[in-house]
Design a protein around this motif. Structure first.
Motif, PDB file in Angstrom:
ATOM      1  N   LEU A   1     -16.719 -13.314 -23.557  1.00 29.23           N
ATOM      2  CA  LEU A   1     -15.418 -12.647 -23.604  1.00 29.23           C
ATOM      3  C   LEU A   1     -14.332 -13.525 -23.007  1.00 29.23           C
ATOM      4  N   PHE A   2     -14.661 -14.276 -21.949  1.00 26.05           N
ATOM      5  CA  PHE A   2     -13.667 -15.180 -21.367  1.00 26.05           C
ATOM      6  C   PHE A   2     -13.375 -16.336 -22.301  1.00 26.05           C
ATOM      7  N   GLN A   3     -14.370 -16.772 -23.059  1.00 30.46           N
ATOM      8  CA  GLN A   3     -14.117 -17.839 -24.020  1.00 30.46           C
ATOM      9  C   GLN A   3     -13.157 -17.380 -25.113  1.00 30.46           C
ATOM     10  N   ARG A   4     -13.270 -16.124 -25.511  1.00 32.90           N
ATOM     11  CA  ARG A   4     -12.443 -15.602 -26.605  1.00 32.90           C
ATOM     12  C   ARG A   4     -11.097 -15.063 -26.119  1.00 32.90           C
ATOM     13  N   HIS A   5     -11.079 -14.414 -24.952  1.00 38.67           N
ATOM     14  CA  HIS A   5      -9.868 -13.720 -24.510  1.00 38.67           C
ATOM     15  C   HIS A   5      -9.486 -14.080 -23.073  1.00 38.67           C
ATOM     16  N   GLY A   6      -9.961 -15.217 -22.589  1.00 37.22           N
ATOM     17  CA  GLY A   6      -9.746 -15.570 -21.188  1.00 37.22           C
ATOM     18  C   GLY A   6      -8.289 -15.630 -20.784  1.00 37.22           C
ATOM     19  N   GLY A   7      -7.448 -16.205 -21.639  1.00 41.38           N
ATOM     20  CA  GLY A   7      -6.031 -16.313 -21.318  1.00 41.38           C
ATOM     21  C   GLY A   7      -5.379 -14.953 -21.140  1.00 41.38           C
ATOM     22  N   LYS A   8      -5.710 -14.012 -22.019  1.00 36.61           N
ATOM     23  CA  LYS A   8      -5.154 -12.660 -21.932  1.00 36.61           C
ATOM     24  C   LYS A   8      -5.627 -11.969 -20.662  1.00 36.61           C
ATOM     25  N   ILE A   9      -6.913 -12.147 -20.335  1.00 40.71           N
ATOM     26  CA  ILE A   9      -7.461 -11.504 -19.137  1.00 40.71           C
ATOM     27  C   ILE A   9      -6.764 -12.033 -17.890  1.00 40.71           C
ATOM     28  N   VAL A  10      -6.558 -13.342 -17.823  1.00 42.02           N
ATOM     29  CA  VAL A  10      -5.917 -13.949 -16.650  1.00 42.02           C
ATOM     30  C   VAL A  10      -4.461 -13.506 -16.544  1.00 42.02           C
ATOM     31  N   PHE A  11      -3.733 -13.522 -17.664  1.00 43.42           N
ATOM     32  CA  PHE A  11      -2.303 -13.181 -17.635  1.00 43.42           C
ATOM     33  C   PHE A  11      -2.094 -11.707 -17.314  1.00 43.42           C
ATOM     34  N   PHE A  12      -2.715 -10.818 -18.092  1.00 41.81           N
ATOM     35  CA  PHE A  12      -2.476  -9.383 -17.921  1.00 41.81           C
ATOM     36  C   PHE A  12      -3.231  -8.810 -16.727  1.00 41.81           C
ATOM     37  N   GLY A  13      -4.254  -9.525 -16.252  1.00 40.77           N
ATOM     38  CA  GLY A  13      -4.952  -9.066 -15.054  1.00 40.77           C
ATOM     39  C   GLY A  13      -4.041  -9.010 -13.846  1.00 40.77           C
ATOM     40  N   ARG A  14      -3.009  -9.841 -13.817  1.00 42.92           N
ATOM     41  CA  ARG A  14      -2.050  -9.845 -12.717  1.00 42.92           C
ATOM     42  C   ARG A  14      -1.297  -8.519 -12.626  1.00 42.92           C
ATOM     43  N   PHE A  15      -1.155  -7.816 -13.751  1.00 41.38           N
ATOM     44  CA  PHE A  15      -0.414  -6.555 -13.783  1.00 41.38           C
ATOM     45  C   PHE A  15      -1.326  -5.334 -13.626  1.00 41.38           C
ATOM     46  N   THR A  16      -2.618  -5.550 -13.484  1.00 39.42           N
ATOM     47  CA  THR A  16      -3.577  -4.447 -13.441  1.00 39.42           C
ATOM     48  C   THR A  16      -4.237  -4.393 -12.075  1.00 39.42           C
ATOM     49  N   ALA A  17      -4.143  -3.234 -11.429  1.00 42.15           N
ATOM     50  CA  ALA A  17      -4.692  -3.101 -10.074  1.00 42.15           C
ATOM     51  C   ALA A  17      -6.183  -3.417 -10.040  1.00 42.15           C
ATOM     52  N   MET A  18      -6.906  -3.049 -11.088  1.00 43.51           N
ATOM     53  CA  MET A  18      -8.352  -3.250 -11.107  1.00 43.51           C
ATOM     54  C   MET A  18      -8.739  -4.723 -11.226  1.00 43.51           C
ATOM     55  N   LEU A  19      -7.842  -5.535 -11.769  1.00 39.73           N
ATOM     56  CA  LEU A  19      -8.183  -6.941 -12.018  1.00 39.73           C
ATOM     57  C   LEU A  19      -7.415  -7.922 -11.139  1.00 39.73           C
ATOM     58  N   ARG A  20      -6.320  -7.470 -10.532  1.00 34.55           N
ATOM     59  CA  ARG A  20      -5.441  -8.413  -9.840  1.00 34.55           C
ATOM     60  C   ARG A  20      -6.181  -9.238  -8.785  1.00 34.55           C
ATOM     61  N   ALA A  21      -7.107  -8.625  -8.054  1.00 32.97           N
ATOM     62  CA  ALA A  21      -7.809  -9.336  -6.984  1.00 32.97           C
ATOM     63  C   ALA A  21      -9.030 -10.097  -7.477  1.00 32.97           C
ATOM     64  N   TYR A  22      -9.464  -9.840  -8.740  1.00 37.89           N
ATOM     65  CA  TYR A  22     -10.747 -10.405  -9.163  1.00 37.89           C
ATOM     66  C   TYR A  22     -10.696 -11.205 -10.456  1.00 37.89           C
ATOM     67  N   ALA A  23      -9.590 -11.166 -11.181  1.00 35.14           N
ATOM     68  CA  ALA A  23      -9.523 -11.883 -12.451  1.00 35.14           C
ATOM     69  C   ALA A  23      -9.750 -13.382 -12.265  1.00 35.14           C
ATOM     70  N   ALA A  24      -9.160 -13.949 -11.216  1.00 36.84           N
ATOM     71  CA  ALA A  24      -9.317 -15.386 -10.977  1.00 36.84           C
ATOM     72  C   ALA A  24     -10.769 -15.733 -10.630  1.00 36.84           C
ATOM     73  N   LEU A  25     -11.385 -14.919  -9.780  1.00 44.43           N
ATOM     74  CA  LEU A  25     -12.798 -15.145  -9.446  1.00 44.43           C
ATOM     75  C   LEU A  25     -13.662 -15.077 -10.694  1.00 44.43           C
ATOM     76  N   LEU A  26     -13.418 -14.074 -11.543  1.00 45.17           N
ATOM     77  CA  LEU A  26     -14.199 -13.926 -12.764  1.00 45.17           C
ATOM     78  C   LEU A  26     -13.954 -15.091 -13.720  1.00 45.17           C
ATOM     79  N   ALA A  27     -12.722 -15.572 -13.765  1.00 49.00           N
ATOM     80  CA  ALA A  27     -12.432 -16.730 -14.608  1.00 49.00           C
ATOM     81  C   ALA A  27     -13.230 -17.945 -14.143  1.00 49.00           C
ATOM     82  N   GLY A  28     -13.304 -18.146 -12.821  1.00 48.86           N
ATOM     83  CA  GLY A  28     -14.086 -19.251 -12.297  1.00 48.86           C
ATOM     84  C   GLY A  28     -15.571 -19.084 -12.555  1.00 48.86           C
ATOM     85  N   VAL A  29     -16.081 -17.887 -12.317  1.00 51.55           N
ATOM     86  CA  VAL A  29     -17.508 -17.606 -12.553  1.00 51.55           C
ATOM     87  C   VAL A  29     -17.871 -17.906 -14.000  1.00 51.55           C
TER      88      VAL A  29
END
Length: 213
Positions: free
Chosen positions: A105-133
């Motif tokens: 999913l990160f290979q296909r939609h990683g950019g969207k997850i990283v960008f919009f994760g900043r605006f989402t409380a559920m992802l704001r603290a973990y999107a970067a960690l998940l991108a690295g993982v």
């Protein structure tokens, strides 16, 4: 302004100003549970209602903190995240199959997850960690992370600044609306993944054959 003064973060901002904003948002972005968005909104309202902080510097501090903190979280996840999850992920329902699905999913939609994760409380603290993982490309991560951090800091900061003192009259309804949006959005995402998990898992296995390293 009593609503904001009831929050401990207000005292930090009134005493330490831009440094408090920078520290709280950096820690949250790196994966530490902190009220980063509350700090930004509180600081922007404080700047608008008292004039003791400059809104441009508030937004700059928030954007820099978001970008730097996310980069710390990304490299921590990239260096240590996957080995830990491969070893212990099964204990939290992240077995090898689901880890591969996440990487796909990160290979296909990683950019969207990283960008919009900043605006989402559920992802704001973990999107970067998940991108690295999930070994998301470092250059693309920096691009989408910087864009997301600047957009988030600008929209939330200048928006709250323009509201000024009136923010406390709308923050309750807006907060409830955003909470409902996040909750129902999370449920919808969970239902989508459950419904399509088998198909996506097969696609992930075809795209990333063999064991994860």
């Amino acid at each position: 302004m009593h609503v904001l003064h009831d929050l401990p973060i207000s005292d930090l901002i009134s005493h330490y100003g831009y440094w408090a904003i920078f520290l709280v948002i950096t820690l949250e972005s790196a994966g530490v549970p902190m009220p980063g968005e509350t700090a930004l909104i509180s600081a922007a309202v404080y700047a608008g209602s008292t004039g003791q902080l400059r809104i441009g510097l508030v937004v700059l501090a928030a954007a820099m903190a978001a970008i730097i903190g996310d980069n710390v979280g990304y490299w921590v996840g990239r260096r240590w995240g996957m080995p830990l999850l491969l070893k212990h992920g099964g204990k939290i329902a992240l077995d090898h199959r689901r880890l591969k699905l996440g990487q796909y999913l990160f290979q296909r939609h990683g950019g969207k997850i990283v960008f919009f994760g900043r605006f989402t409380a559920m992802l704001r603290a973990y999107a970067a960690l998940l991108a690295g993982v999930n070994q998301f490309d470092a250059r693309r991560f920096f691009l989408f992370n910087a864009a997301g951090g600047i957009a988030w800091a600008s929209l939330m900061g200048f928006g709250a600044f323009l509201c000024g003192r009136s923010i406390e009259h709308v923050v309750g309804p807006i907060g409830l609306g955003l909470l409902a949006f996040v909750v129902f959005g999370g449920i919808a995402l969970w239902l989508f993944v459950r419904r399509h998990e088998a198909r996506l898992t097969l696609e992930a296995e075809q795209a990333i054959p063999g064991p994860l390293a």
